[in-house]
Scaffold this motif. Structure first.
Motif, PDB file in Angstrom:
ATOM      1  N   ARG A 311     -13.868  19.550  11.581  1.00 41.23           N
ATOM      2  CA  ARG A 311     -14.127  18.836  10.319  1.00 41.23           C
ATOM      3  C   ARG A 311     -13.067  19.123   9.254  1.00 41.23           C
ATOM      4  NH1 ARG A 311     -16.271  22.146   6.560  1.00 41.23           N
ATOM      5  NH2 ARG A 311     -17.145  24.155   7.216  1.00 41.23           N
ATOM      6  N   LYS A 312     -12.245  20.150   9.458  1.00 38.88           N
ATOM      7  CA  LYS A 312     -11.211  20.474   8.473  1.00 38.88           C
ATOM      8  C   LYS A 312      -9.854  19.889   8.854  1.00 38.88           C
ATOM      9  CE  LYS A 312     -11.557  24.256   6.115  1.00 38.88           C
ATOM     10  NZ  LYS A 312     -11.572  25.643   5.625  1.00 38.88           N
ATOM     11  N   LEU A 313      -9.816  19.083   9.917  1.00 33.09           N
ATOM     12  CA  LEU A 313      -8.566  18.459  10.325  1.00 33.09           C
ATOM     13  C   LEU A 313      -8.350  17.138   9.599  1.00 33.09           C
ATOM     14  CD1 LEU A 313      -8.724  18.968  14.218  1.00 33.09           C
ATOM     15  CD2 LEU A 313      -7.730  20.486  12.498  1.00 33.09           C
ATOM     16  N   ASN A 314      -7.114  16.883   9.220  1.00 32.81           N
ATOM     17  CA  ASN A 314      -6.781  15.617   8.541  1.00 32.81           C
ATOM     18  C   ASN A 314      -6.337  14.574   9.562  1.00 32.81           C
ATOM     19  OD1 ASN A 314      -7.212  16.755   5.943  1.00 32.81           O
ATOM     20  ND2 ASN A 314      -5.197  17.733   6.062  1.00 32.81           N
ATOM     21  N   THR A 315      -7.199  14.349  10.557  1.00 34.62           N
ATOM     22  CA  THR A 315      -6.914  13.352  11.583  1.00 34.62           C
ATOM     23  C   THR A 315      -8.193  12.988  12.310  1.00 34.62           C
ATOM     24  OG1 THR A 315      -5.609  12.853  13.568  1.00 34.62           O
ATOM     25  CG2 THR A 315      -6.409  15.102  13.339  1.00 34.62           C
ATOM     26  N   LYS A 316      -8.223  11.768  12.833  1.00 36.94           N
ATOM     27  CA  LYS A 316      -9.338  11.359  13.694  1.00 36.94           C
ATOM     28  C   LYS A 316      -8.957  11.475  15.172  1.00 36.94           C
ATOM     29  CE  LYS A 316     -11.406   8.155  10.348  1.00 36.94           C
ATOM     30  NZ  LYS A 316     -11.816   6.742  10.081  1.00 36.94           N
ATOM     31  N   ASP A 317      -7.690  11.803  15.402  1.00 40.60           N
ATOM     32  CA  ASP A 317      -7.184  11.903  16.766  1.00 40.60           C
ATOM     33  C   ASP A 317      -7.411  13.325  17.300  1.00 40.60           C
ATOM     34  OD1 ASP A 317      -6.002  11.230  19.110  1.00 40.60           O
ATOM     35  OD2 ASP A 317      -3.947  11.171  18.337  1.00 40.60           O
ATOM     36  N   VAL A 318      -8.670  13.741  17.311  1.00 39.95           N
ATOM     37  CA  VAL A 318      -9.029  15.120  17.630  1.00 39.95           C
ATOM     38  C   VAL A 318      -8.686  15.479  19.072  1.00 39.95           C
ATOM     39  CG1 VAL A 318     -10.945  16.755  17.817  1.00 39.95           C
ATOM     40  CG2 VAL A 318     -10.835  15.166  15.883  1.00 39.95           C
ATOM     41  N   ASP A 319      -8.856  14.545  19.992  1.00 39.52           N
ATOM     42  CA  ASP A 319      -8.617  14.840  21.408  1.00 39.52           C
ATOM     43  C   ASP A 319      -7.174  15.246  21.687  1.00 39.52           C
ATOM     44  OD1 ASP A 319     -11.234  14.406  22.107  1.00 39.52           O
ATOM     45  OD2 ASP A 319     -10.933  12.311  22.649  1.00 39.52           O
ATOM     46  N   ARG A 320      -6.259  14.819  20.818  1.00 31.93           N
ATOM     47  CA  ARG A 320      -4.844  15.161  21.044  1.00 31.93           C
ATOM     48  C   ARG A 320      -4.360  16.265  20.109  1.00 31.93           C
ATOM     49  NH1 ARG A 320      -0.502  10.881  21.453  1.00 31.93           N
ATOM     50  NH2 ARG A 320      -1.280  10.127  19.440  1.00 31.93           N
ATOM     51  N   ALA A 321      -5.252  16.800  19.294  1.00 29.70           N
ATOM     52  CA  ALA A 321      -4.870  17.869  18.379  1.00 29.70           C
ATOM     53  C   ALA A 321      -4.595  19.162  19.146  1.00 29.70           C
ATOM     54  CB  ALA A 321      -5.974  18.100  17.355  1.00 29.70           C
ATOM     55  N   GLN A 322      -3.607  19.928  18.672  1.00 28.92           N
ATOM     56  CA  GLN A 322      -3.260  21.189  19.320  1.00 28.92           C
ATOM     57  C   GLN A 322      -2.980  22.261  18.293  1.00 28.92           C
ATOM     58  OE1 GLN A 322      -0.230  21.232  22.281  1.00 28.92           O
ATOM     59  NE2 GLN A 322      -1.025  19.515  23.425  1.00 28.92           N
ATOM     60  N   THR A 343     -14.172  22.181  21.990  1.00 25.44           N
ATOM     61  CA  THR A 343     -15.369  22.807  22.549  1.00 25.44           C
ATOM     62  C   THR A 343     -16.400  21.749  22.937  1.00 25.44           C
ATOM     63  OG1 THR A 343     -16.254  23.093  20.308  1.00 25.44           O
ATOM     64  CG2 THR A 343     -15.049  24.952  21.265  1.00 25.44           C
ATOM     65  N   ASP A 344     -17.321  22.117  23.818  1.00 25.09           N
ATOM     66  CA  ASP A 344     -18.284  21.156  24.359  1.00 25.09           C
ATOM     67  C   ASP A 344     -19.103  20.464  23.276  1.00 25.09           C
ATOM     68  OD1 ASP A 344     -17.410  21.722  26.843  1.00 25.09           O
ATOM     69  OD2 ASP A 344     -19.194  22.797  27.522  1.00 25.09           O
ATOM     70  N   ASP A 345     -19.386  21.163  22.175  1.00 20.25           N
ATOM     71  CA  ASP A 345     -20.171  20.544  21.107  1.00 20.25           C
ATOM     72  C   ASP A 345     -19.310  19.731  20.145  1.00 20.25           C
ATOM     73  OD1 ASP A 345     -18.871  22.478  19.628  1.00 20.25           O
ATOM     74  OD2 ASP A 345     -20.650  23.691  19.238  1.00 20.25           O
ATOM     75  N   GLY A 346     -17.992  19.703  20.373  1.00 25.56           N
ATOM     76  CA  GLY A 346     -17.095  18.896  19.560  1.00 25.56           C
ATOM     77  C   GLY A 346     -16.802  19.457  18.181  1.00 25.56           C
ATOM     78  N   ARG A 347     -17.197  20.693  17.920  1.00 26.87           N
ATOM     79  CA  ARG A 347     -17.060  21.235  16.562  1.00 26.87           C
ATOM     80  C   ARG A 347     -15.746  21.970  16.317  1.00 26.87           C
ATOM     81  NH1 ARG A 347     -21.945  25.025  16.143  1.00 26.87           N
ATOM     82  NH2 ARG A 347     -21.050  25.463  14.088  1.00 26.87           N
ATOM     83  N   TYR A 348     -15.092  22.434  17.383  1.00 29.23           N
ATOM     84  CA  TYR A 348     -13.909  23.276  17.192  1.00 29.23           C
ATOM     85  C   TYR A 348     -12.775  22.905  18.159  1.00 29.23           C
ATOM     86  CZ  TYR A 348     -17.109  26.318  14.612  1.00 29.23           C
ATOM     87  OH  TYR A 348     -18.021  26.812  13.711  1.00 29.23           O
ATOM     88  N   ILE A 349     -11.553  23.172  17.685  1.00 30.20           N
ATOM     89  CA  ILE A 349     -10.384  23.212  18.551  1.00 30.20           C
ATOM     90  C   ILE A 349     -10.186  24.676  18.902  1.00 30.20           C
ATOM     91  CG2 ILE A 349      -7.892  22.896  18.700  1.00 30.20           C
ATOM     92  CD1 ILE A 349      -9.232  20.272  18.642  1.00 30.20           C
ATOM     93  N   HIS A 350     -10.107  24.965  20.206  1.00 31.49           N
ATOM     94  CA  HIS A 350     -10.018  26.356  20.626  1.00 31.49           C
ATOM     95  C   HIS A 350      -8.710  26.647  21.346  1.00 31.49           C
ATOM     96  CE1 HIS A 350     -10.473  30.001  22.900  1.00 31.49           C
ATOM     97  NE2 HIS A 350     -10.452  29.330  24.041  1.00 31.49           N
ATOM     98  N   GLY A 351      -8.175  27.827  21.096  1.00 34.31           N
ATOM     99  CA  GLY A 351      -6.996  28.292  21.816  1.00 34.31           C
ATOM    100  C   GLY A 351      -6.904  29.804  21.710  1.00 34.31           C
TER     101      GLY A 351
END
Length: 370
Positions: A311-322, A343-351
């Protein structure tokens, strides 16, 4: 010209392979295997369980020739039979070369899994929210091939079956200290000596995980759990005499979740500024764009699990965010992208941020505009 020649050569190979097909003799043999295998499967189930099962589908097993496609793999002589009894589907593999009742099946898979769950309850006094077990000839979580064995489960030989059939289990709890479970007793009474025990922080957390059996048929068995560490209190891995526990103590700054392998290891974030995104082009990006604040990472840990809120990302292209990392190494500035997943619940980008001998580590999130 060289590329065209290569393409033509590949096409010629494909046409040659696909044009061969099965010989007349192979087709006759496969029909013979299917006919005999159908009879053998029914007789095998009748002899083992005492009932007549209906055949839904029957196919000849073929040799797996390797990574190169084989459009007419040779039959092994075995048949794979999908059967049904009183609404319950199960599988049988048996030879169709001659008359016999020496097969394997997974009719009792659910019964054995239920017995394992009950045995765990009797040992621990606590109901597991999920018990996933893999065993048998194929060592798979695929319902059609998991649990394929010849032995009959009589209600008393659970430990014998699971010990002899290379079993593995992932056992999930909610708010139950898995580090206190007597795993030696579990192994002795159930026959399972390779297991992953996970303690989720809530029922909602457990239910949000799409595949809570993780890498059940591979090694390490816990492979994949790092995507969901923010949902668990801790997890335990038992295998080949080794027993390790990781406590997942979460450190949260600006809604970013940070986890270190040892809870006492310090990790802090402080807002910062990255160099131009152009520096990442050619290293995982074609036209990199920063879509989140940047942070300095201060830690003494060799590895930090990072969960950055979507939710803190300035993009809707979440699937390609890194996630990305900028750091100093041997006197030069380096720019890396971090292997990242949603993550499975769609709430976070994890690395995972590895620190090694790096200094002045900064992280952020990018997307590729191309």
């Amino acid at each position: 010209m060289r590329k065209i020649t290569c393409y033509l050569f590949l096409i010629l190979i494909m046409l040659t392979v696909t044009g061969c097909g099965y010989t007349r003799e192979e087709k006759k043999a496969m029909k013979r295997y299917e006919k005999q295998g159908r009879e053998n499967a029914k007789n095998y189930i009748k002899e083992k369980y005492g009932f007549d099962a209906a055949i839904k589908k029957l196919t000849c097993e073929t040799y797996n020739s390797g990574p190169v496609p084989d459009f007419s793999p040779s039959p092994t002589g075995n048949v794979f039979v999908k059967m049904n009894y009183h609404g319950e589907d199960f599988s049988v593999v048996i030879s169709g070369e001659n008359t016999n009742t020496d097969g394997i099946d997974n009719y009792q898979l659910k019964k054995i899994a239920t017995a394992l769950k009950q045995e765990l309850y009797e040992i621990t006094g606590f109901h597991a929210d999920g018990v996933y077990v893999s065993y048998g000839e194929y060592g798979s979580t695929n319902e059609e091939k998991n649990g394929m064995i010849h032995t009959f489960y009589d209600g008393e030989n659970l430990a014998e079956i699971l010990q002899n059939e290379s079993s593995r289990a992932v056992i999930s709890y909610v708010n139950h200290p898995v580090d206190q479970i007597p795993v030696s007793e579990v192994s002795w009474k159930t026959g399972v000596d390779t297991m992953l025990l996970v303690d989720y922080e809530s029922q909602e957390a457990y239910q949000s995980v799409c595949q809570p059996y993780y890498n059940l048929t591979g090694w390490p068995i816990e492979n994949g759990i790092e995507d969901q560490l923010y949902l668990v209190n801790g997890y335990r891995v038992v295998n080949a005499g080794e027993d390790s526990y990781m406590k997942c103590e979460k450190k949260i700054q600006d809604d970013i979740i940070l986890i270190t392998e040892k809870p006492e290891e310090r990790v802090d974030l402080e807002k910062s500024v990255l160099d131009s995104p152009d520096n990442w082009n050619g290293n995982g990006f074609i036209d990199a764009k920063q879509v989140a604040d940047a942070y300095d990472v201060e830690t003494g840990s060799a590895k930090v699990y990072v969960y950055f809120p979507v939710r803190k990302l300035n993009t809707k292209d979440v699937d390609r965010a890194q996630l990305v990392k900028q750091y100093q190494y041997q006197g030069r500035t380096c720019y890396d992208n971090i292997i990242s997943r949603v993550t499975d619940d769609g709430r976070y980008i994890h690395g995972i941020v590895y620190t090694r001998d790096e200094l002045e580590i900064k992280i952020s999130v990018f997307v590729d505009q191309k």
